[in-house]
Write a protein that holds these residues in place. Structure first.
Motif, mmCIF file in Angstrom:
data_model
loop_
_atom_site.group_PDB
_atom_site.id
_atom_site.type_symbol
_atom_site.label_atom_id
_atom_site.label_comp_id
_atom_site.label_asym_id
_atom_site.label_seq_id
_atom_site.Cartn_x
_atom_site.Cartn_y
_atom_site.Cartn_z
ATOM 1 N N TRP A 68 42.095 32.159 44.071
ATOM 2 C CA TRP A 68 41.415 33.969 43.795
ATOM 3 C C TRP A 68 40.549 33.863 45.123
ATOM 4 C CZ3 TRP A 68 40.108 35.292 39.069
ATOM 5 C CH2 TRP A 68 40.885 35.297 37.821
ATOM 6 N N GLY A 69 40.283 35.431 45.122
ATOM 7 C CA GLY A 69 39.539 35.865 46.503
ATOM 8 C C GLY A 69 37.683 35.819 45.506
ATOM 9 N N GLN A 70 37.229 36.037 47.102
ATOM 10 C CA GLN A 70 35.620 35.196 46.815
ATOM 11 C C GLN A 70 35.274 36.766 45.615
ATOM 12 O OE1 GLN A 70 36.524 37.119 48.609
ATOM 13 N NE2 GLN A 70 35.006 38.967 49.508
ATOM 14 N N GLY A 71 35.142 37.081 45.603
ATOM 15 C CA GLY A 71 34.552 37.876 44.088
ATOM 16 C C GLY A 71 33.433 39.209 44.847
ATOM 17 N N THR A 72 33.275 40.586 44.409
ATOM 18 C CA THR A 72 32.985 41.458 45.220
ATOM 19 C C THR A 72 32.375 42.605 44.673
ATOM 20 O OG1 THR A 72 33.352 42.556 46.703
ATOM 21 C CG2 THR A 72 34.804 42.892 45.472
ATOM 22 N N LEU A 73 31.174 42.584 44.994
ATOM 23 C CA LEU A 73 30.533 43.577 43.067
ATOM 24 C C LEU A 73 29.966 45.313 43.094
ATOM 25 C CD1 LEU A 73 27.778 43.409 41.051
ATOM 26 C CD2 LEU A 73 26.195 42.959 43.008
ATOM 27 N N VAL A 74 29.974 45.982 42.088
ATOM 28 C CA VAL A 74 31.095 46.998 42.273
ATOM 29 C C VAL A 74 29.654 47.344 41.315
ATOM 30 C CG1 VAL A 74 31.967 48.479 40.778
ATOM 31 C CG2 VAL A 74 33.325 47.119 42.752
ATOM 32 N N THR A 75 29.081 48.713 41.481
ATOM 33 C CA THR A 75 27.913 48.685 41.088
ATOM 34 C C THR A 75 27.769 50.201 40.437
ATOM 35 O OG1 THR A 75 26.258 46.936 41.724
ATOM 36 C CG2 THR A 75 25.114 48.321 40.162
ATOM 37 N N VAL A 76 27.539 50.221 39.014
ATOM 38 C CA VAL A 76 28.295 51.581 38.924
ATOM 39 C C VAL A 76 26.642 52.609 37.858
ATOM 40 C CG1 VAL A 76 29.554 54.172 37.543
ATOM 41 C CG2 VAL A 76 30.782 51.878 38.382
ATOM 42 N N SER A 77 26.235 53.334 38.758
ATOM 43 C CA SER A 77 24.876 54.027 38.188
ATOM 44 C C SER A 77 24.990 55.257 37.647
ATOM 45 C CB SER A 77 23.734 54.225 39.512
ATOM 46 O OG SER A 77 24.430 55.657 40.210
ATOM 47 N N SER A 78 24.480 55.574 36.417
ATOM 48 C CA SER A 78 25.048 56.563 35.449
ATOM 49 C C SER A 78 23.814 58.073 35.585
ATOM 50 C CB SER A 78 23.882 56.054 34.139
ATOM 51 O OG SER A 78 22.407 54.817 34.628
ATOM 52 N N SER A 86 36.771 57.711 38.192
ATOM 53 C CA SER A 86 35.813 58.170 36.699
ATOM 54 C C SER A 86 35.375 57.035 36.373
ATOM 55 C CB SER A 86 37.009 58.521 35.566
ATOM 56 O OG SER A 86 37.598 59.707 35.521
ATOM 57 N N LEU A 87 34.526 56.364 37.521
ATOM 58 C CA LEU A 87 33.650 55.037 37.038
ATOM 59 C C LEU A 87 32.679 55.149 36.084
ATOM 60 C CD1 LEU A 87 33.831 53.756 40.719
ATOM 61 C CD2 LEU A 87 34.875 52.929 38.868
ATOM 62 N N LYS A 88 32.503 54.104 35.432
ATOM 63 C CA LYS A 88 31.991 54.321 33.607
ATOM 64 C C LYS A 88 30.357 52.591 34.392
ATOM 65 C CE LYS A 88 34.727 56.035 31.186
ATOM 66 N NZ LYS A 88 35.660 55.657 29.497
ATOM 67 N N PRO A 89 29.205 53.705 34.042
ATOM 68 C CA PRO A 89 28.450 51.682 34.366
ATOM 69 C C PRO A 89 29.307 50.976 33.892
ATOM 70 C CG PRO A 89 26.971 53.855 33.443
ATOM 71 C CD PRO A 89 28.684 54.315 33.203
ATOM 72 N N GLU A 90 29.789 51.135 33.066
ATOM 73 C CA GLU A 90 29.994 49.992 32.034
ATOM 74 C C GLU A 90 31.106 48.813 32.807
ATOM 75 O OE1 GLU A 90 29.956 52.365 30.491
ATOM 76 O OE2 GLU A 90 31.260 53.597 29.166
ATOM 77 N N ASP A 91 31.663 49.826 34.241
ATOM 78 C CA ASP A 91 32.629 49.766 35.254
ATOM 79 C C ASP A 91 31.677 48.334 35.953
ATOM 80 O OD1 ASP A 91 34.397 52.130 35.056
ATOM 81 O OD2 ASP A 91 34.721 50.649 33.412
ATOM 82 N N THR A 92 30.429 48.440 35.968
ATOM 83 C CA THR A 92 29.426 47.560 37.068
ATOM 84 C C THR A 92 29.924 45.671 36.173
ATOM 85 O OG1 THR A 92 28.163 49.270 36.929
ATOM 86 C CG2 THR A 92 27.136 46.532 37.262
ATOM 87 N N ALA A 93 30.764 45.579 37.721
ATOM 88 C CA ALA A 93 30.802 44.248 37.409
ATOM 89 C C ALA A 93 30.856 43.375 38.724
ATOM 90 C CB ALA A 93 31.781 43.600 36.861
ATOM 91 N N VAL A 94 31.289 41.748 38.556
ATOM 92 C CA VAL A 94 32.100 41.093 40.106
ATOM 93 C C VAL A 94 33.250 41.376 39.946
ATOM 94 C CG1 VAL A 94 32.303 39.630 41.578
ATOM 95 C CG2 VAL A 94 29.958 39.934 40.920
#
Length: 123
Positions: free
Chosen positions: A113-123, A84-92
């Motif tokens: 820490w891991g290197q970080g991974t980008l998650v982008t949730v589009s509306s 149930s991802l939301k646009p506000e979940d967009t982050a590294v």
């Protein structure tokens, strides 16, 4: 401990994505694991954490009921299932390890820490 997160991705609002984090080292089960995220222009924030055994879990209120953290100590893996991802979940998103049995919401309590991974949730 070295941490390697899987690639994130682009997903539509309402969709799902699972992040994984592979840990090196033979003492993975000695570490509590956490997931954090950082959106552009914002501070890093706690998402969820799991104890070394998997018996204790904690989630940020913003993701509770939508995200699930789990771990597989036999294979040195930790997962973050995001539904149930939301646009506000967009982050590294970052996975992190904390030596010891207790979980923590404070990113300063995590050593690796891991290197970080980008998650982008589009509306």
């Amino acid at each position: 401990v070295q941490l390697q997160a899987s690639r994130g991705g682009l997903v539509q609002a309402g969709g799902s994505l699972r992040l994984s984090c592979a840990a090196s080292g033979r003492t993975f089960s000695s570490y509590a694991m956490g997931w954090f995220r950082q959106a552009p222009g914002k501070e890093r924030e706690f998402v969820g954490a799991i104890s070394w055994s998997g018996g204790s879990k904690d989630y940020a209120d913003s993701v509770k009921g939508r995200f699930t953290i789990s771990r597989d100590n036999a294979n040195n893996m930790v997962y973050l299932q995001m539904n149930s991802l939301k646009p506000e979940d967009t982050a590294v998103y970052y996975c992190a390890a904390r030596l010891g049995t207790s979980i923590s919401r404070a990113h300063t309590n995590y050593t690796y820490w891991g290197q970080g991974t980008l998650v982008t949730v589009s509306s």
